[in-house]
Enzyme design. Structure first.
Site, PDB file in Angstrom:
ATOM      1  CB  SER A  47       4.691  -3.025  -3.300  1.00  7.54           C
ATOM      2  OG  SER A  47       5.963  -3.921  -2.958  1.00  7.54           O
ATOM      3  CE1 TYR A  60       2.059  -6.949  -0.481  1.00 10.14           C
ATOM      4  CE2 TYR A  60       4.009  -7.156  -1.853  1.00 10.14           C
ATOM      5  CZ  TYR A  60       3.299  -6.479  -1.010  1.00 10.14           C
ATOM      6  OH  TYR A  60       3.672  -5.311  -0.495  1.00 10.14           O
TER       7      TYR A  60
END
Length: 166
Positions: A47, A60
């Site tokens: 990400s 995350y």
């Protein structure tokens, strides 16, 4: 093999509250290929947040940052088996993990559009899928240890509070 695993916690936990067991399960693809001597490609989803960090979503972001390490570190060990390891790093792509309705999907697109330098298109799941297909194809046969940003020239992270506005 494509590893698109991720964990998105809605808590405001910090690194001091981190429960490492929440992301231990993410990293088994290499063993699944090496033991049966399968030659090929592993592509993981990291990400843009892994590069930039944020004030929230600790689990995350840490798990996606670990993906970057997973991609770069084992190439020396797995290359001997003919296994390539790469990753894609999208910015805010509206998926069912973060969006529960079409309205939320449009909200994510609206928030991220001004944060990219590439104008005239909005990141979609299809863009990420096309990047993955490239990384598993013969066209990328000599690419390993690479993080492919699929972010339209991401300029900056939005304020985490604004991401939760919808």
């Amino acid at each position: 093999m494509f590893n698109n695993a991720g964990t998105l916690s809605t808590s405001d936990q910090t690194v001091l509250d981190l429960d490492v067991s929440q992301f231990d399960w993410l990293f088994a693809a290499a063993r699944a290929m090496v033991e049966p001597r399968v030659k090929g490609s592993i592509v993981c989803t990291a990400s843009g947040a892994a590069r930039n960090g944020a004030n929230k979503r600790t689990v995350y972001i840490m798990s996606k940052h670990a993906v970057l390490g997973l991609v770069r570190w084992p190439i020396h060990q797995l290359g001997g088996y003919g296994t390539r390891v790469n990753s894609v790093s999208p910015s805010g792509v509206p998926t069912r993990l973060i969006c529960k309705s079409q309205e939320e999907i449009m909200g994510v697109r609206k928030r991220y559009e001004p944060l990219t330098s590439l104008k005239g298109t909005v990141l979609s799941v299809r863009h990420v899928a096309d990047a993955v297909l490239f990384l598993v194809s013969d066209e990328s046969a000599f690419i390993t240890g690479h993080e492919l940003a699929v972010d339209g020239g991401f300029i900056s992270l939005p304020d985490p509070v604004s991401l939760e506005a919808n």
